[in-house]
Design a protein around this motif. Structure first.
Motif, PDB file in Angstrom:
ATOM      1  N   MET A 127       0.689  -1.180  -0.089  1.00 21.84           N
ATOM      2  CA  MET A 127       0.099  -0.082  -0.166  1.00 21.84           C
ATOM      3  C   MET A 127       0.757   1.091  -0.003  1.00 21.84           C
ATOM      4  O   MET A 127       0.508   2.307  -0.675  1.00 21.84           O
ATOM      5  CB  MET A 127      -0.958  -0.061   1.252  1.00 21.84           C
ATOM      6  CG  MET A 127      -1.791   1.050   1.325  1.00 21.84           C
ATOM      7  SD  MET A 127      -2.962   0.969   2.538  1.00 21.84           S
ATOM      8  CE  MET A 127      -2.136   0.920   4.143  1.00 21.84           C
ATOM      9  N   ILE A 128       1.978   1.281   0.912  1.00 19.81           N
ATOM     10  CA  ILE A 128       2.869   2.229   0.876  1.00 19.81           C
ATOM     11  C   ILE A 128       3.351   2.565  -0.544  1.00 19.81           C
ATOM     12  O   ILE A 128       3.505   3.844  -0.993  1.00 19.81           O
ATOM     13  CB  ILE A 128       3.840   2.267   1.862  1.00 19.81           C
ATOM     14  CG1 ILE A 128       3.132   2.173   3.361  1.00 19.81           C
ATOM     15  CG2 ILE A 128       4.915   3.254   1.796  1.00 19.81           C
ATOM     16  CD1 ILE A 128       4.008   1.850   4.478  1.00 19.81           C
ATOM     17  N   ILE A 129       3.814   1.698  -1.365  1.00 19.02           N
ATOM     18  CA  ILE A 129       4.472   1.708  -2.449  1.00 19.02           C
ATOM     19  C   ILE A 129       3.265   2.541  -3.597  1.00 19.02           C
ATOM     20  O   ILE A 129       3.793   3.214  -4.422  1.00 19.02           O
ATOM     21  CB  ILE A 129       4.932   0.421  -3.263  1.00 19.02           C
ATOM     22  CG1 ILE A 129       6.083   0.088  -2.343  1.00 19.02           C
ATOM     23  CG2 ILE A 129       5.101   0.398  -4.654  1.00 19.02           C
ATOM     24  CD1 ILE A 129       6.511  -1.606  -2.826  1.00 19.02           C
ATOM     25  N   LEU A 130       2.425   1.849  -3.599  1.00 23.37           N
ATOM     26  CA  LEU A 130       1.043   2.402  -4.364  1.00 23.37           C
ATOM     27  C   LEU A 130       0.775   4.024  -4.037  1.00 23.37           C
ATOM     28  O   LEU A 130       0.603   4.868  -5.056  1.00 23.37           O
ATOM     29  CB  LEU A 130      -0.262   1.531  -4.171  1.00 23.37           C
ATOM     30  CG  LEU A 130      -0.069   0.017  -4.752  1.00 23.37           C
ATOM     31  CD1 LEU A 130      -1.347  -0.483  -4.429  1.00 23.37           C
ATOM     32  CD2 LEU A 130       0.247   0.014  -6.306  1.00 23.37           C
ATOM     33  N   ILE A 131       1.124   4.415  -2.648  1.00 22.95           N
ATOM     34  CA  ILE A 131       0.782   5.493  -2.408  1.00 22.95           C
ATOM     35  C   ILE A 131       1.545   6.432  -2.900  1.00 22.95           C
ATOM     36  O   ILE A 131       1.492   7.592  -3.467  1.00 22.95           O
ATOM     37  CB  ILE A 131       0.521   5.832  -0.996  1.00 22.95           C
ATOM     38  CG1 ILE A 131      -0.737   5.113  -0.399  1.00 22.95           C
ATOM     39  CG2 ILE A 131       0.517   7.200  -0.547  1.00 22.95           C
ATOM     40  CD1 ILE A 131      -1.057   5.047   0.982  1.00 22.95           C
ATOM     41  N   ALA A 132       3.040   5.911  -2.743  1.00 21.90           N
ATOM     42  CA  ALA A 132       4.194   6.811  -3.281  1.00 21.90           C
ATOM     43  C   ALA A 132       3.804   6.982  -4.574  1.00 21.90           C
ATOM     44  O   ALA A 132       4.356   8.076  -5.124  1.00 21.90           O
ATOM     45  CB  ALA A 132       5.370   6.139  -2.799  1.00 21.90           C
ATOM     46  N   LEU A 133       3.575   6.077  -5.359  1.00 22.37           N
ATOM     47  CA  LEU A 133       3.539   6.158  -6.811  1.00 22.37           C
ATOM     48  C   LEU A 133       2.523   6.957  -7.150  1.00 22.37           C
ATOM     49  O   LEU A 133       2.422   7.925  -8.085  1.00 22.37           O
ATOM     50  CB  LEU A 133       3.225   4.781  -7.721  1.00 22.37           C
ATOM     51  CG  LEU A 133       4.631   3.808  -7.518  1.00 22.37           C
ATOM     52  CD1 LEU A 133       4.028   2.509  -8.024  1.00 22.37           C
ATOM     53  CD2 LEU A 133       5.666   4.380  -8.301  1.00 22.37           C
ATOM     54  N   GLY A 134       1.343   6.910  -6.372  1.00 23.14           N
ATOM     55  CA  GLY A 134       0.143   7.606  -6.780  1.00 23.14           C
ATOM     56  C   GLY A 134       0.460   9.282  -6.560  1.00 23.14           C
ATOM     57  O   GLY A 134       0.151  10.106  -7.336  1.00 23.14           O
ATOM     58  N   PHE A 135       1.178   9.527  -5.538  1.00 22.76           N
ATOM     59  CA  PHE A 135       1.759  10.880  -5.157  1.00 22.76           C
ATOM     60  C   PHE A 135       2.527  11.476  -6.213  1.00 22.76           C
ATOM     61  O   PHE A 135       2.645  12.559  -6.540  1.00 22.76           O
ATOM     62  CB  PHE A 135       2.156  10.952  -3.837  1.00 22.76           C
ATOM     63  CG  PHE A 135       1.171  11.391  -2.705  1.00 22.76           C
ATOM     64  CD1 PHE A 135       1.181  12.348  -1.943  1.00 22.76           C
ATOM     65  CD2 PHE A 135       0.307  10.017  -2.300  1.00 22.76           C
ATOM     66  CE1 PHE A 135       0.285  12.534  -0.955  1.00 22.76           C
ATOM     67  CE2 PHE A 135      -0.727  10.481  -1.295  1.00 22.76           C
ATOM     68  CZ  PHE A 135      -0.507  11.494  -0.514  1.00 22.76           C
ATOM     69  N   ARG A 136       3.298  10.750  -6.709  1.00 22.51           N
ATOM     70  CA  ARG A 136       4.532  11.227  -7.745  1.00 22.51           C
ATOM     71  C   ARG A 136       3.737  11.346  -8.893  1.00 22.51           C
ATOM     72  O   ARG A 136       4.169  12.438  -9.512  1.00 22.51           O
ATOM     73  CB  ARG A 136       5.313  10.030  -8.051  1.00 22.51           C
ATOM     74  CG  ARG A 136       6.472  10.374  -9.061  1.00 22.51           C
ATOM     75  CD  ARG A 136       7.446   9.187  -9.333  1.00 22.51           C
ATOM     76  NE  ARG A 136       8.497   9.448  -8.319  1.00 22.51           N
ATOM     77  CZ  ARG A 136       9.588   8.813  -7.952  1.00 22.51           C
ATOM     78  NH1 ARG A 136       9.934   8.063  -9.364  1.00 22.51           N
ATOM     79  NH2 ARG A 136      10.398   8.816  -7.024  1.00 22.51           N
ATOM     80  N   LEU A 137       2.530  10.693  -9.239  1.00 23.04           N
ATOM     81  CA  LEU A 137       2.034  10.943 -10.505  1.00 23.04           C
ATOM     82  C   LEU A 137       0.795  12.212 -10.435  1.00 23.04           C
ATOM     83  O   LEU A 137       0.533  12.997 -11.243  1.00 23.04           O
ATOM     84  CB  LEU A 137       1.399   9.692 -10.791  1.00 23.04           C
ATOM     85  CG  LEU A 137       2.226   8.551 -11.373  1.00 23.04           C
ATOM     86  CD1 LEU A 137       1.159   7.315 -11.641  1.00 23.04           C
ATOM     87  CD2 LEU A 137       2.774   9.133 -12.595  1.00 23.04           C
ATOM     88  N   TRP A 138       0.153  12.242  -9.189  1.00 19.60           N
ATOM     89  CA  TRP A 138      -1.050  13.160  -8.962  1.00 19.60           C
ATOM     90  C   TRP A 138      -0.922  14.301  -8.136  1.00 19.60           C
ATOM     91  O   TRP A 138      -1.858  15.141  -7.892  1.00 19.60           O
ATOM     92  CB  TRP A 138      -2.155  12.273  -8.571  1.00 19.60           C
ATOM     93  CG  TRP A 138      -3.325  12.693  -9.007  1.00 19.60           C
ATOM     94  CD1 TRP A 138      -3.642  13.319 -10.277  1.00 19.60           C
ATOM     95  CD2 TRP A 138      -4.712  12.437  -8.762  1.00 19.60           C
ATOM     96  NE1 TRP A 138      -5.068  13.884 -10.279  1.00 19.60           N
ATOM     97  CE2 TRP A 138      -5.665  13.247  -9.431  1.00 19.60           C
ATOM     98  CE3 TRP A 138      -5.028  11.695  -7.405  1.00 19.60           C
ATOM     99  CZ2 TRP A 138      -7.164  12.883  -9.136  1.00 19.60           C
ATOM    100  CZ3 TRP A 138      -6.517  11.632  -7.563  1.00 19.60           C
ATOM    101  CH2 TRP A 138      -7.280  12.209  -8.104  1.00 19.60           C
ATOM    102  N   MET A 139       0.378  14.270  -7.193  1.00 27.18           N
ATOM    103  CA  MET A 139       0.453  15.321  -6.329  1.00 27.18           C
ATOM    104  C   MET A 139       1.905  16.113  -6.576  1.00 27.18           C
ATOM    105  O   MET A 139       2.536  15.867  -5.586  1.00 27.18           O
ATOM    106  CB  MET A 139       0.448  14.902  -4.540  1.00 27.18           C
ATOM    107  CG  MET A 139      -1.044  14.136  -4.320  1.00 27.18           C
ATOM    108  SD  MET A 139      -2.213  15.534  -3.928  1.00 27.18           S
ATOM    109  CE  MET A 139      -1.458  16.191  -2.513  1.00 27.18           C
TER     110      MET A 139
END
Length: 392
Positions: A127-139
């Motif tokens: 979940m943390i890896i997915l969140i980090a990827l999501g933040f890199r793409l969308w935040m």
């Protein structure tokens, strides 16, 4: 008469669940206090200034060591962000400090089985890896700048005072010397009492909700909602439903484990129940705090990224555990007992209540009582951790 009987049944179920999980809760918070007392984290913020794999790993490790209630974890993540940590690293710290901690693992193992503990500690990093990827793409870009500007305003959320406290023991002595010293024992007692005080509301609410579900909601209703008997559909739908149930339950931290056990008995899929447990950081009151901390647009994106990561982590965990034969088949977890008997649970509860009483006595005798009044206060202006005199 019927209403009184129904309320009595729910309260009895909640009380029975509370008695069953008492000793692992005390053990978990004691071990958490020991870890926090001798591990100091503020000097590591400089390693969390970007969203590199190393920074995310450091944030995850420190979060797992610095057990927090969900509200305090959210406040501490903002403090790290204001000190220069990247938002991705701060959020990795936040997730780890509530989902990868010893007390949650113990409660899951004792109430639901060791497979759920393993799933938590496998799914958490995913979940943390997915969140980090999501933040890199969308935040990034203007929305990230706006989030930092809003964070620097320092608006209060909840448990700000608790998040700003650092009771750890400094010095160059070894682990055991620091732990067994007078300041070390005092520090453990402070973390023990403060952590209990920060989550007791969620534990009680979680037990009451779980007791109500157990007493009032027919199991066949839950089985229909969770599509038990249709494993393919349940695999797809239940991880989507799980976090939504957590969001409206208003329960976070270890308080949602009893309800997770009720949902598992009711037929929710393995991935669905894991997604439910992960969702302590997107309950509605915390989403409101995200808005105060980072602004509305950032709060909506944070919530969406967290939700997506929780759903996907539930899918991944079930896909990995199914071929390994690690998904339990027991849908009749003994979370409610008809009466208290002199079994091992009773003896362990008595023993650990004695341990808890000693730590509370140390807390009171050390003059730490005033710290409880500061838990919900605002942090110091400079956002630096506040040290209690007994642990310097």
């Amino acid at each position: 008469m019927f209403v009184l009987r129904a309320m009595g049944d729910a309260l009895a179920a909640a009380g029975s669940m509370g008695w069953e999980i008492l000793w692992p809760l005390i053990l978990g918070f004691t071990l958490s206090g020991v870890i926090q007392a001798v591990v100091r984290t503020e000097a590591i913020t400089r390693l969390m200034q970007d969203d590199s794999p190393r920074a995310i790993s450091v944030a995850t490790g420190l979060g797992a060591l610095s057990s927090s209630c969900s509200y305090a974890a959210v406040a501490l993540a903002r403090a790290l962000f204001r000190k220069g940590a990247s938002l991705s690293s701060a959020m990795a710290f936040e997730v780890a400090s509530t989902n990868l901690v010893v007390e949650l693992g113990l409660i899951l193992a004792f109430v639901m089985g060791w497979q759920f503990t393993v799933a938590e500690f496998v799914g958490g990093p995913i979940m943390i890896i997915l969140i980090a990827l999501g933040f890199r793409l969308w935040m990034r870009g203007r929305i990230l700048d706006a989030a930092r500007d809003q964070a620097d305003r320092g608006l209060a959320g909840s448990m700000e005072g608790h998040a700003a406290m650092d009771m750890s023991v400094g010095g160059d002595q070894g682990f055991w010397r620091r732990l067994l010293s007078k300041p070390g024992v005092t520090s453990v007692s402070q973390y023990f009492v403060m952590d209990w005080a920060s989550v007791i509301r969620d534990i009680v609410i979680g037990l009451l909700i779980a007791g109500a579900f157990e007493a009032w909601v027919p199991k066949r209703w839950l089985q229909a909602v969770f599509l038990e008997g249709h494993p393919t559909l349940a695999f797809v739908i239940d991880p989507i439903i799980g976090p939504l149930l957590a969001m409206v339950s208003f329960v976070c931290s270890v308080g949602n484990v009893p309800l997770a056990a009720v949902l598992w008995n009711g037929g929710i899929s393995f991935g669905g129940v894991i997604s439910f447990v992960f969702a302590d950081l997107i309950i509605i009151p915390i989403i409101v705090i995200y808005r105060r901390y980072y602004g509305l647009r950032a709060a909506l994106r944070i919530t969406a990224i967290f939700y997506g990561a929780m759903v996907l982590a539930g899918y991944v965990v079930e896909l990995v555990f199914t071929p390994l034969g690690l998904i339990p088949t027991n849908r009749h977890l003994s979370i409610v007992t008809s009466s208290i008997t002199w079994n091992y649970t009773t003896w362990l509860n008595i023993a650990f209540l004695a341990v808890g009483a000693v730590l509370v006595a140390v807390f009171v005798r050390s003059g730490s009582w005033s710290m409880l009044h500061a838990m919900s206060g605002t942090p110091d202006h400079d956002d630096e951790p506040r040290h209690h005199p007994a642990t310097r």
